[in-house]
Scaffold this active site. Structure first.
Site, PDB file in Angstrom:
ATOM      1  N   LYS A 140      23.453  28.699  21.541  1.00  0.00           N
ATOM      2  CA  LYS A 140      24.007  27.342  21.618  1.00  0.00           C
ATOM      3  C   LYS A 140      25.528  27.380  21.427  1.00  0.00           C
ATOM      4  O   LYS A 140      26.062  28.405  20.988  1.00  0.00           O
ATOM      5  CB  LYS A 140      23.347  26.463  20.550  1.00  0.00           C
ATOM      6  CG  LYS A 140      23.578  26.941  19.118  1.00  0.00           C
ATOM      7  CD  LYS A 140      22.698  26.187  18.129  1.00  0.00           C
ATOM      8  CE  LYS A 140      22.987  26.633  16.703  1.00  0.00           C
ATOM      9  NZ  LYS A 140      22.020  26.060  15.740  1.00  0.00           N
ATOM     10  N   ARG A 148      16.788  16.330   9.399  1.00  0.00           N
ATOM     11  CA  ARG A 148      17.547  16.169  10.645  1.00  0.00           C
ATOM     12  C   ARG A 148      16.552  15.738  11.711  1.00  0.00           C
ATOM     13  O   ARG A 148      16.423  14.555  11.975  1.00  0.00           O
ATOM     14  CB  ARG A 148      18.262  17.494  10.981  1.00  0.00           C
ATOM     15  CG  ARG A 148      19.274  17.372  12.088  1.00  0.00           C
ATOM     16  CD  ARG A 148      20.149  18.609  12.226  1.00  0.00           C
ATOM     17  NE  ARG A 148      19.430  19.818  12.653  1.00  0.00           N
ATOM     18  CZ  ARG A 148      19.995  21.007  12.855  1.00  0.00           C
ATOM     19  NH1 ARG A 148      21.294  21.160  12.645  1.00  0.00           N
ATOM     20  NH2 ARG A 148      19.284  22.042  13.244  1.00  0.00           N
ATOM     21  N   HIS A 198      13.291  24.261  10.119  1.00  0.00           N
ATOM     22  CA  HIS A 198      14.647  24.804   9.962  1.00  0.00           C
ATOM     23  C   HIS A 198      15.072  24.691   8.501  1.00  0.00           C
ATOM     24  O   HIS A 198      14.894  23.646   7.880  1.00  0.00           O
ATOM     25  CB  HIS A 198      15.613  24.015  10.860  1.00  0.00           C
ATOM     26  CG  HIS A 198      16.989  24.610  10.945  1.00  0.00           C
ATOM     27  ND1 HIS A 198      17.205  25.956  11.152  1.00  0.00           N
ATOM     28  CD2 HIS A 198      18.218  24.046  10.854  1.00  0.00           C
ATOM     29  CE1 HIS A 198      18.522  26.178  11.188  1.00  0.00           C
ATOM     30  NE2 HIS A 198      19.156  25.045  11.011  1.00  0.00           N
ATOM     31  N   ARG A 238      14.616  33.580  14.293  1.00  0.00           N
ATOM     32  CA  ARG A 238      15.461  32.708  15.108  1.00  0.00           C
ATOM     33  C   ARG A 238      16.919  32.778  14.654  1.00  0.00           C
ATOM     34  O   ARG A 238      17.527  31.784  14.276  1.00  0.00           O
ATOM     35  CB  ARG A 238      14.925  31.284  14.934  1.00  0.00           C
ATOM     36  CG  ARG A 238      15.037  30.390  16.140  1.00  0.00           C
ATOM     37  CD  ARG A 238      14.326  29.077  15.889  1.00  0.00           C
ATOM     38  NE  ARG A 238      14.856  28.366  14.750  1.00  0.00           N
ATOM     39  CZ  ARG A 238      14.139  27.826  13.761  1.00  0.00           C
ATOM     40  NH1 ARG A 238      12.829  27.863  13.785  1.00  0.00           N
ATOM     41  NH2 ARG A 238      14.729  27.221  12.763  1.00  0.00           N
ATOM     42  N   TYR A 250      57.896  22.717  13.969  1.00  0.00           N
ATOM     43  CA  TYR A 250      57.818  21.288  13.629  1.00  0.00           C
ATOM     44  C   TYR A 250      57.851  21.064  12.124  1.00  0.00           C
ATOM     45  O   TYR A 250      57.193  21.769  11.366  1.00  0.00           O
ATOM     46  CB  TYR A 250      56.502  20.690  14.150  1.00  0.00           C
ATOM     47  CG  TYR A 250      56.392  20.596  15.648  1.00  0.00           C
ATOM     48  CD1 TYR A 250      57.292  19.837  16.387  1.00  0.00           C
ATOM     49  CD2 TYR A 250      55.360  21.252  16.311  1.00  0.00           C
ATOM     50  CE1 TYR A 250      57.153  19.744  17.772  1.00  0.00           C
ATOM     51  CE2 TYR A 250      55.222  21.161  17.689  1.00  0.00           C
ATOM     52  CZ  TYR A 250      56.129  20.404  18.413  1.00  0.00           C
ATOM     53  OH  TYR A 250      55.997  20.311  19.778  1.00  0.00           O
ATOM     54  N   CYS A 252      51.813  25.350  16.449  1.00  0.00           N
ATOM     55  CA  CYS A 252      51.955  24.282  17.445  1.00  0.00           C
ATOM     56  C   CYS A 252      50.700  24.238  18.320  1.00  0.00           C
ATOM     57  O   CYS A 252      49.781  25.025  18.147  1.00  0.00           O
ATOM     58  CB  CYS A 252      53.168  24.537  18.334  1.00  0.00           C
ATOM     59  SG  CYS A 252      54.690  24.896  17.445  1.00  0.00           S
ATOM     60  N   MET A 253      50.674  23.335  19.285  1.00  0.00           N
ATOM     61  CA  MET A 253      49.509  23.248  20.163  1.00  0.00           C
ATOM     62  C   MET A 253      49.323  24.537  20.973  1.00  0.00           C
ATOM     63  O   MET A 253      48.214  25.016  21.141  1.00  0.00           O
ATOM     64  CB  MET A 253      49.656  22.060  21.125  1.00  0.00           C
ATOM     65  CG  MET A 253      48.420  21.837  21.990  1.00  0.00           C
ATOM     66  SD  MET A 253      48.667  20.579  23.241  1.00  0.00           S
ATOM     67  CE  MET A 253      48.726  19.100  22.254  1.00  0.00           C
ATOM     68  N   ASP A 254      50.443  25.078  21.457  1.00  0.00           N
ATOM     69  CA  ASP A 254      50.357  26.197  22.400  1.00  0.00           C
ATOM     70  C   ASP A 254      50.988  27.494  21.916  1.00  0.00           C
ATOM     71  O   ASP A 254      50.915  28.505  22.592  1.00  0.00           O
ATOM     72  CB  ASP A 254      51.063  25.811  23.712  1.00  0.00           C
ATOM     73  CG  ASP A 254      50.661  24.439  24.169  1.00  0.00           C
ATOM     74  OD1 ASP A 254      49.449  24.224  24.327  1.00  0.00           O
ATOM     75  OD2 ASP A 254      51.548  23.584  24.337  1.00  0.00           O
TER      76      ASP A 254
HETATM   77  C1  LIG Z   1      21.584  26.918  14.835  1.00  0.00           C
HETATM   78  C2  LIG Z   1      20.161  27.050  14.512  1.00  0.00           C
HETATM   79  C3  LIG Z   1      19.629  28.272  14.143  1.00  0.00           C
HETATM   80  C4  LIG Z   1      20.457  29.499  13.886  1.00  0.00           C
HETATM   81  O1  LIG Z   1      21.227  29.333  12.725  1.00  0.00           O
HETATM   82  P1  LIG Z   1      22.084  30.570  12.168  1.00  0.00           P
HETATM   83  O2  LIG Z   1      22.488  30.137  10.823  1.00  0.00           O
HETATM   84  O3  LIG Z   1      23.227  30.727  13.099  1.00  0.00           O
HETATM   85  O4  LIG Z   1      21.163  31.713  12.191  1.00  0.00           O
HETATM   86  C5  LIG Z   1      18.246  28.368  13.996  1.00  0.00           C
HETATM   87  N1  LIG Z   1      17.470  27.279  14.158  1.00  0.00           N
HETATM   88  C6  LIG Z   1      17.962  26.064  14.460  1.00  0.00           C
HETATM   89  C7  LIG Z   1      17.033  24.913  14.596  1.00  0.00           C
HETATM   90  C8  LIG Z   1      19.321  25.907  14.644  1.00  0.00           C
HETATM   91  O5  LIG Z   1      19.816  24.698  14.941  1.00  0.00           O
END
Ligand SMILES: *Cc1c(COP(=O)(O)O)cnc(C)c1O
Length: 366
Positions: A26, A124, A158, A213, A258, A305-307
């Protein structure tokens, strides 16, 4: 990419033979580039890929990724057609949503793969698994998995404090096992039960179940700076580097950048780097961070700065245009690490610095 493969194997070595592996890609692969990372994970043999949104999943399919993909976030049920078309698995987080997905899948005349998401304490997304309502929730999950047009391949939860609290994590895990048992007693078994994020993958083998995961550890970073680096031999996958745009001599007394937050106390040489907060190199780093040039530390002086930003190279001989400056190094224990940068107030975590490296920075894969 070698380090990604190394981390993948190191994590696989932690899990028993037969445990499946879902790699998180992700947020554009935690800033590393979702497609190249997913290709590598596919080649390495990852069983599943995890993303946050439909767009992220489609990006991978359009790039030819064939590995199963699970969307962990919300996808409005009206997009069920896309989930089906691209063979994407969706997290299913409550009964109303399950019914809506079921209706859409039936309209399309196809079967949508879902993983039931359980809220055991993250608060969540997910079917609420709280001691006060376990029986009702088990019945709701049973109802969801029996809906026509859906196939509930998996179930997951999670952890909210995997890196900091064993007590909270085990309480969440107990709730997860409780709901699993209740749904199984009602007659439904899942082939993929999963809950171990990076922290749990490193710390709690009991939580592996059918699949782990992990996210951040794949990229070579610990979920929390307080964790023991000895838990697993991880290597940062990404280095952030820049080439010096130009080097200038500036007399003592001049103020840099700046706001005039840094005054030169001596005649100085400054390297101008073409990197700034527009690239995700935070403004908060101003006067607080160093970059590595010729193996030596050069303080970033004045505001970022930005760049652009300026590094004081007065003490480093022979610095010239085109020389490389390392902003985030690939040695996690080194002071030039992402972790070091994340510790600069306002304190953040490696995750945030990695995913906020903007697309102006070209990703080069070695
Ligand atoms: C992002 C996420 C993970 C992985 O989390 P890490 O801390 O990067 O291992 C696993 N499960 C869910 C649902 C997540 O949103």
């Amino acid at each position: 990419m070698e380090n990604l493969a190394h981390n993948y194997h190191a994590l696989r070595d932690l899990t028993p033979y037969g445990t499946k592996f879902l790699g998180l890609v992700k947020a554009d692969g935690y800033g590393h580039g979702a497609v190249p990372v997913a290709r590598k994970l596919e080649e390495l043999g990852a069983d599943y890929l995890g993303v946050a949104s439909l767009d992220e999943a489609i990006e991978l399919r359009e790039a030819g990724i064939k590995t199963p993909i699970l969307i962990l976030g919300c996808t409005p049920a009206v997009y069920a057609k896309d989930l089906l078309h691209y063979h994407i698995t969706q997290a299913c987080y409550d009964l109303d949503y399950a019914k809506a997905l079921s209706a859409e899948a039936q309209k399309a005349g196809e079967t949508l793969l879902v993983h039931i998401q359980c809220d055991t304490g993250m608060t969540r997304l997910g079917f609420l698994c709280h001691e006060s309502c376990m029986e009702r929730t088990a019945k709701e999950i049973l109802e969801a998995v029996q809906l026509p047009g859906l196939k509930a391949e998996g179930i997951f939860t999670h952890f909210a404090q995997g890196d900091t609290s064993e007590e909270v994590t085990m309480h969440q895990f107990d709730r997860f096992l409780d709901i699993l048992k209740r749904v199984e007693d009602l007659g439904y078994t899942f082939s993929l039960r999963h809950c171990a994020n990076s922290a749990a993958t490193l710390l709690y083998p009991a939580t592996y179940l059918d699949m782990v995961r992990p996210g951040i550890v794949l990229y070579g970073h610990l979920p929390d700076a307080s964790m023991d680096p000895g838990l697993c031999d991880l290597r940062p996958v990404l280095e952030l580097k820049s080439r010096i745009g130009t080097v200038r001599s500036v007399p003592a007394g001049e103020q840099v950048s700046y706001g005039g937050t840094h005054t030169l106390t001596r005649d100085s040489r400054l390297a101008v780097l073409p990197v700034g907060y527009g690239d995700g190199y935070r403004r908060a780093f101003s006067n607080e961070i160093t970059v590595l040039i010729h193996g030596q530390k050069a303080p970033v002086v004045g505001r970022v700065c930005m760049d652009m930003c300026m590094a004081d190279v007065t003490d480093i001989p022979d610095v010239k245009e085109g020389d490389i400056a390392i902003l985030y190094g690939s040695d996690e224990r080194d002071e030039q690490s992402v972790e070091m940068a994340a510790a600069i107030p306002p304190v953040t975590i490696s995750y945030e610095l990695l995913v906020t490296i903007t697309k102006r920075i070209p990703r080069i894969y070695l």
